[in-house]
Structure formats: structure tokens, C-alpha cells
Design a protein around this motif. Structure first.
Motif, PDB file in Angstrom:
ATOM      1  N   THR A 110       0.854  -0.978  -0.031  1.00 40.43           N
ATOM      2  CA  THR A 110      -0.116   0.021   0.064  1.00 40.43           C
ATOM      3  C   THR A 110       0.923   1.203  -0.269  1.00 40.43           C
ATOM      4  O   THR A 110       0.311   2.267  -0.039  1.00 40.43           O
ATOM      5  CB  THR A 110      -0.921   0.226   1.266  1.00 40.43           C
ATOM      6  OG1 THR A 110      -0.049   0.169   2.430  1.00 40.43           O
ATOM      7  CG2 THR A 110      -1.935  -1.284   1.106  1.00 40.43           C
ATOM      8  N   GLY A 111       2.133   1.214   0.197  1.00 38.92           N
ATOM      9  CA  GLY A 111       3.029   2.300   0.286  1.00 38.92           C
ATOM     10  C   GLY A 111       4.424   1.906   0.632  1.00 38.92           C
ATOM     11  O   GLY A 111       4.926   0.646   0.382  1.00 38.92           O
ATOM     12  N   VAL A 112       5.189   3.101   0.540  1.00 42.45           N
ATOM     13  CA  VAL A 112       6.568   2.938   0.607  1.00 42.45           C
ATOM     14  C   VAL A 112       7.080   3.654   2.051  1.00 42.45           C
ATOM     15  O   VAL A 112       6.862   4.841   2.108  1.00 42.45           O
ATOM     16  CB  VAL A 112       7.549   3.656  -0.415  1.00 42.45           C
ATOM     17  CG1 VAL A 112       8.591   3.525  -0.398  1.00 42.45           C
ATOM     18  CG2 VAL A 112       7.101   2.952  -1.742  1.00 42.45           C
ATOM     19  N   GLU A 113       8.130   2.856   2.748  1.00 42.69           N
ATOM     20  CA  GLU A 113       8.613   3.703   3.919  1.00 42.69           C
ATOM     21  C   GLU A 113      10.206   3.403   3.622  1.00 42.69           C
ATOM     22  O   GLU A 113      10.636   2.272   3.399  1.00 42.69           O
ATOM     23  CB  GLU A 113       8.134   3.233   5.132  1.00 42.69           C
ATOM     24  CG  GLU A 113       8.295   1.711   5.535  1.00 42.69           C
ATOM     25  CD  GLU A 113       8.758   1.619   6.914  1.00 42.69           C
ATOM     26  OE1 GLU A 113       9.000   2.232   7.709  1.00 42.69           O
ATOM     27  OE2 GLU A 113       8.051   0.243   7.391  1.00 42.69           O
ATOM     28  N   VAL A 114      11.104   4.237   4.429  1.00 34.54           N
ATOM     29  CA  VAL A 114      12.428   3.927   4.110  1.00 34.54           C
ATOM     30  C   VAL A 114      13.055   4.212   5.627  1.00 34.54           C
ATOM     31  O   VAL A 114      12.663   5.315   6.253  1.00 34.54           O
ATOM     32  CB  VAL A 114      12.966   5.073   3.218  1.00 34.54           C
ATOM     33  CG1 VAL A 114      14.698   4.865   3.164  1.00 34.54           C
ATOM     34  CG2 VAL A 114      12.466   4.721   1.681  1.00 34.54           C
ATOM     35  N   SER A 115      14.140   3.628   6.169  1.00 38.57           N
ATOM     36  CA  SER A 115      14.713   3.978   7.469  1.00 38.57           C
ATOM     37  C   SER A 115      16.143   3.897   7.050  1.00 38.57           C
ATOM     38  O   SER A 115      16.533   3.171   5.976  1.00 38.57           O
ATOM     39  CB  SER A 115      14.580   2.731   8.088  1.00 38.57           C
ATOM     40  OG  SER A 115      15.443   2.939   9.290  1.00 38.57           O
ATOM     41  N   ALA A 116      17.016   4.901   7.248  1.00 39.43           N
ATOM     42  CA  ALA A 116      17.999   5.234   6.836  1.00 39.43           C
ATOM     43  C   ALA A 116      19.120   5.468   7.933  1.00 39.43           C
ATOM     44  O   ALA A 116      18.686   5.765   9.186  1.00 39.43           O
ATOM     45  CB  ALA A 116      18.197   6.595   5.913  1.00 39.43           C
ATOM     46  N   PRO A 144       1.811   5.858  -2.430  1.00 38.84           N
ATOM     47  CA  PRO A 144       2.450   6.831  -1.508  1.00 38.84           C
ATOM     48  C   PRO A 144       3.602   6.525  -0.578  1.00 38.84           C
ATOM     49  O   PRO A 144       3.874   5.473  -0.625  1.00 38.84           O
ATOM     50  CB  PRO A 144       1.001   6.960  -0.582  1.00 38.84           C
ATOM     51  CG  PRO A 144       0.528   5.561  -0.564  1.00 38.84           C
ATOM     52  CD  PRO A 144       0.793   5.145  -2.063  1.00 38.84           C
ATOM     53  N   TYR A 145       4.075   7.662  -0.331  1.00 40.53           N
ATOM     54  CA  TYR A 145       5.183   7.561   0.677  1.00 40.53           C
ATOM     55  C   TYR A 145       4.941   7.975   2.089  1.00 40.53           C
ATOM     56  O   TYR A 145       4.290   8.894   2.201  1.00 40.53           O
ATOM     57  CB  TYR A 145       6.610   8.608  -0.008  1.00 40.53           C
ATOM     58  CG  TYR A 145       7.820   8.908   0.916  1.00 40.53           C
ATOM     59  CD1 TYR A 145       8.532   7.752   1.742  1.00 40.53           C
ATOM     60  CD2 TYR A 145       7.899  10.178   1.481  1.00 40.53           C
ATOM     61  CE1 TYR A 145       9.449   7.945   2.373  1.00 40.53           C
ATOM     62  CE2 TYR A 145       8.960  10.352   2.499  1.00 40.53           C
ATOM     63  CZ  TYR A 145       9.705   9.399   2.811  1.00 40.53           C
ATOM     64  OH  TYR A 145      10.472   9.496   3.567  1.00 40.53           O
ATOM     65  N   HIS A 146       5.402   7.177   2.717  1.00 39.49           N
ATOM     66  CA  HIS A 146       5.252   7.393   4.102  1.00 39.49           C
ATOM     67  C   HIS A 146       6.361   7.814   4.825  1.00 39.49           C
ATOM     68  O   HIS A 146       7.307   7.291   5.222  1.00 39.49           O
ATOM     69  CB  HIS A 146       4.773   6.148   5.007  1.00 39.49           C
ATOM     70  CG  HIS A 146       4.383   6.413   6.491  1.00 39.49           C
ATOM     71  ND1 HIS A 146       3.593   7.025   7.143  1.00 39.49           N
ATOM     72  CD2 HIS A 146       5.501   6.023   7.556  1.00 39.49           C
ATOM     73  CE1 HIS A 146       3.780   6.970   8.409  1.00 39.49           C
ATOM     74  NE2 HIS A 146       4.871   6.471   8.825  1.00 39.49           N
ATOM     75  N   CYS A 159       5.770  -1.211   2.222  1.00 42.06           N
ATOM     76  CA  CYS A 159       6.925  -2.142   2.239  1.00 42.06           C
ATOM     77  C   CYS A 159       8.141  -1.351   2.703  1.00 42.06           C
ATOM     78  O   CYS A 159       8.421  -0.184   2.353  1.00 42.06           O
ATOM     79  CB  CYS A 159       7.271  -2.431   0.799  1.00 42.06           C
ATOM     80  SG  CYS A 159       7.559  -1.429  -0.649  1.00 42.06           S
ATOM     81  N   GLY A 160       8.970  -1.953   3.466  1.00 42.52           N
ATOM     82  CA  GLY A 160      10.149  -1.390   4.121  1.00 42.52           C
ATOM     83  C   GLY A 160      11.487  -1.305   3.379  1.00 42.52           C
ATOM     84  O   GLY A 160      11.830  -2.513   3.150  1.00 42.52           O
ATOM     85  N   TRP A 161      12.128  -0.293   3.278  1.00 46.33           N
ATOM     86  CA  TRP A 161      13.206  -0.249   2.479  1.00 46.33           C
ATOM     87  C   TRP A 161      14.556   0.543   3.525  1.00 46.33           C
ATOM     88  O   TRP A 161      14.006   1.126   4.368  1.00 46.33           O
ATOM     89  CB  TRP A 161      13.229   0.842   1.338  1.00 46.33           C
ATOM     90  CG  TRP A 161      12.366   0.291   0.113  1.00 46.33           C
ATOM     91  CD1 TRP A 161      11.104   0.492   0.136  1.00 46.33           C
ATOM     92  CD2 TRP A 161      12.769  -0.246  -1.107  1.00 46.33           C
ATOM     93  NE1 TRP A 161      10.491  -0.057  -1.098  1.00 46.33           N
ATOM     94  CE2 TRP A 161      11.608  -0.480  -1.635  1.00 46.33           C
ATOM     95  CE3 TRP A 161      13.946  -0.542  -1.669  1.00 46.33           C
ATOM     96  CZ2 TRP A 161      11.247  -1.033  -2.874  1.00 46.33           C
ATOM     97  CZ3 TRP A 161      13.846  -0.983  -2.939  1.00 46.33           C
ATOM     98  CH2 TRP A 161      12.753  -1.337  -3.668  1.00 46.33           C
ATOM     99  N   ARG A 162      15.725   0.031   3.251  1.00 43.73           N
ATOM    100  CA  ARG A 162      16.681   0.574   4.310  1.00 43.73           C
ATOM    101  C   ARG A 162      17.683   1.250   3.333  1.00 43.73           C
ATOM    102  O   ARG A 162      18.173   0.585   2.442  1.00 43.73           O
ATOM    103  CB  ARG A 162      17.282  -0.649   5.020  1.00 43.73           C
ATOM    104  CG  ARG A 162      18.365  -0.428   5.879  1.00 43.73           C
ATOM    105  CD  ARG A 162      17.764   0.042   7.171  1.00 43.73           C
ATOM    106  NE  ARG A 162      18.602   0.431   8.072  1.00 43.73           N
ATOM    107  CZ  ARG A 162      18.839   0.924   9.307  1.00 43.73           C
ATOM    108  NH1 ARG A 162      17.511   0.747  10.109  1.00 43.73           N
ATOM    109  NH2 ARG A 162      19.777   1.380   9.940  1.00 43.73           N
TER     110      ARG A 162
END
Length: 388
Positions: A110-116, A144-146, A159-162
Motif C-alpha cells: 500500500t505504500g513505501v517507507e524508508v529507514s536510513a 504513496p510515501y510514508h 514495504c520497508g526499504w533500508r
């Protein structure tokens, strides 16, 4: 130069993230579980290839599909736009296809999240990095971007990106599952100072628990150490004590049907016979997050005295110590260090140590396991309730 390593699903490049200092432990789990071949160890990362669709690593914080790599963009804010190329290079269709085949659930994205995260001083924040990469990925995926900037949890299905910057490389990764591996389903009840589950799993692994061993945590808290050990070595016997009724309740609830017995007791005078414990796993209450209670609050040396008393001659104790100088205390109580490892936990330095009894100073040689301990302070009934 930016690269993306094209591989078949049978040779998927993966990255396991972990606590600083546990890289070799995670690599050993990858190899020992025959998950695949380790290709590189980096700061808090183990890179490996696998033939399995759903890698299960208990000592890792999380597992990601390797998406793309490029040079670190440097320390100044104006270079952050260079990270957009990582998102543009990523074969998102392929990665999401592999992820769908590896995930335990089939929830739609449903969307995109990123942890850096990054090493070294920079003129930008982690949120600046996340926004640049997250917005670029969201455009590519039409989702959408969260943003994590306000601290709100991502909605279900993101979905979680790093993204990591280590001073040399920029690495973009996609989380395999919906939630990080360190969030254990069993951990429904928590208390102050509760231990990080992957670290507890690493401690259980280092203990070398054998079938039939009696494993003790004299300050068990919410039971994380014993539960991780029971999941890894179900053929042993697991016993926990804690003076706090809230901790005992939490540990029993978290353990559920696992063979873990938790009772109320003082770590300064355990209701156990001498030399009857094969393995001890413990994160003692040294006062950083949890204050000591009972007898060890009055005399901290009693903790070491009891540990030495109940541990078998051929036993092993795996502990977390806040200071390397605590090893001197262990030596004074007739322990010999067999392994010392420095870790970073919640921003603080701690030491993971394995101790064995010093052979020339065994205080309980000859007493059979099951013999009565001298002068226990209280009797404990089978339900685990203490009575005077």
C-alpha cells in the motif's frame, strides 16, 4: 559506479542487519543453518546468498534483499540528490516478485517507507536521506510515501526499504517480510530493561546448550533469554527466577506453552542445590535500566557468590556486563573468562562474556544435583508462588 547484482531467485543476495559486534555470530548462524554462502561482513551487516526463499535468522535484527549499491554521497546536504540514482537503478519489479515469493503473508503493498542510517558526522539528518530515497521509490512504484520524520508508524502494507551510508558505499535494501525479525510474536508483555531478542538468541547460541541441560536465568525479567534458548534447544530444561511479581507474570505469559518454568525468587539466595545448573544465561540488573532488588541490592557480591554456587563444575555462564572491569569481579569469584566480545546496545557499550568455573576452586564438588540447598530463604510451591 552504481551496480545492481542480477541473480536468480536460487542465488538471492541478502543482507542481515544486526547489533554492532554480532556480525560474526550472525555469519556463523547463516553457515551453521546451511542458508547459503557469506560473501562479506560490514558494519552491522552480513551479506550472503541463499537458496532458501525465507531465511530465518534468530540472531539478526532484520533481513533485506540487496537492491542497489553505489558510492557514499559524502557529508553535505547538496549531494543527497545523487541518491535518487539508487532508486532509479533498482529493478523494483524483480525485487518485489522475489519478496512476494519469500514473505509469510500475501498482503498487498500500500505504500513505501524508508529507514536510513549513516556513519560519521553529516550536515543532513537521517530523515533528509529517507525523504529523498523514499519519494524517488514512491514515484517509480506509483505508491504513496510514508515519511518517518514525525515519528508516526507506517500504515499496514507499507514495504520497508533500508538505506545505509558507511563512508564508502551507499546501499539500498528491501525488507523481506512485513515486520522486522527482532519483533518476536511471543513478546506480548514487556518490562523495563527487557533484552533485545536477537541478542538473547546470540547468548543462547554461545552457551552451547545440550539436550537435558538445566538452564537458569536468575534475573529473568520478561523471560526473553529463556524463551530464545527454549526455541533453539527444546530438549533442555529452563528455569527462571525474578523477585518482581510483574516480571514473573510477564515471563510466564510470554513463554506460553514452552518448557520454561518461572518462579519468584531472590538472585542473592536461590532456592536451588549446589552445582546443579549446566548453563546460566543472564542480563543482571546492574542499575543502568533496572535497579537491583532484594539481597543483591544490599550486597552485589552475593549475585556472583550464588552464581558460583549453583553452576556445575563443567558449566558455562553467558552474561552481559556493562564494564570490562567487571571481569575482575568474576575472577575474584573463581570464574575464568572463555569468551569476551564487545557490543553496542542502545548506544551504549556492553560486553558479552562466557565464564567457566576455575577448576582449582570448585566450591560444590561432590554434591549431587537434587540435594537440598543450605538454608533457602523461602519455599516455592509448584505454581511458582513464594511462601515464607
Amino acid at each position: 559506479m552504481l551496480t545492481w547484482k542480477k541473480n536468480t531467485p536460487m542465488h538471492t543476495p541478502l543482507v542481515a542487519r544486526c547489533l554492532r559486534g554480532l556480525e560474526t555470530v550472525v555469519a556463523a548462524e547463516v553457515l551453521g543453518s546451511k542458508l547459503g554462502a557469506v560473501t562479506e561482513l560490514r558494519h552491522r551487516e552480513v551479506h550472503f546468498r541463499t537458496r532458501q526463499s525465507v531465511p530465518s535468522l534468530r540472531t539478526a535484527d532484520d533481513v533485506f534483499l540487496l537492491a542497489a549499491e553505489g558510492p557514499d554521497v559524502g557529508t553535505t546536504r547538496h549531494t543527497l540528490r545523487d541518491l535518487v540514482a539508487l532508486a532509479e537503478l533498482t529493478d523494483t519489479d524483480r525485487l518485489l516478485s522475489v519478496r512476494r515469493g519469500a514473505r509469510a503473508s500475501a498482503r498487498d503493498i500500500t505504500g513505501v517507507e524508508v529507514s536510513a542510517s549513516f556513519l560519521g558526522r553529516r550536515t543532513f539528518t537521517r530523515y533528509d536521506v529517507e525523504d529523498v530515497v523514499g519519494q524517488a521509490l514512491a514515484r517509480r512504484l506509483g505508491l504513496p510515501y510514508h515519511a518517518r520524520r514525525k515519528g508516526t508508524a507506517p500504515p499496514p502494507g507499507c514495504c520497508g526499504w533500508r538505506l545505509t551510508l558507511d563512508g564508502t558505499r551507499a546501499t539500498l535494501m528491501l525488507r523481506v517480510d512485513d515486520r522486522p525479525l527482532h519483533r518476536r510474536p511471543y513478546k506480548q508483555h514487556t518490562i523495563a530493561g527487557t533484552l533485545h531478542p536477537p541478542l538473547a538468541a546470540a547468548m543462547a547460541e554461545l552457551a552451547g546448550i545440550r539436550p537435558g541441560d538445566r538452564v537458569l536465568d536468575p534475573c529473568c525479567g520478561a523471560g526473553t533469554l529463556l524463551i530464545e534458548a527454549a526455541l533453539a534447544r527444546p530438549g533442555a530444561r529452563f528455569h527462571g527466577f525474578d523477585l518482581s511479581p510483574a516480571s514473573v507474570t510477564a515471563a510466564r505469559a510470554n513463554a506460553g506453552d514452552l518448557p520454561v518454568r518461572v518462579r519468584r525468587g531472590d538472585a542473592g539466595r536461590l532456592p536451588l542445590p549446589d552445582a546443579c545448573v549446566d548453563r546460566v544465561l543472564c542480563n543482571p540488573p546492574w542499575g543502568a535500566q533496572v535497579q537491583a532488588q532484594g539481597l543483591i541490592a544490599v550486597d552485589p557480591a552475593r549475585w556472583w557468590t550464588e552464581l558460583r554456587r549453583v553452576l556445575a563444575v563443567d558449566g558455562t555462564a553467558v552474561l552481559l556486563l556493562p564494564d570490562i572491569e567487571d571481569l575482575a569481579t568474576a575472577l575474584r569469584h573463581d570464574f575464568t573468562p572463555a569468551h569476551v566480545q564487545r557490543l553496542r546496545l542502545a548506544g551504549a557499550q556492553v560486553f558479552l562474556v562466557c565464564l567457566v568455573p576455575t577448576p582449582s576452586a570448585s566450591p560444590a564438588r561432590g554434591r549431587p544435583c537434587g540435594a537440598s540447598a543450605p538454608g533457602p530463604p523461602e519455599a516455592i510451591d509448584p505454581a511458582g508462588q513464594a511462601s515464607a
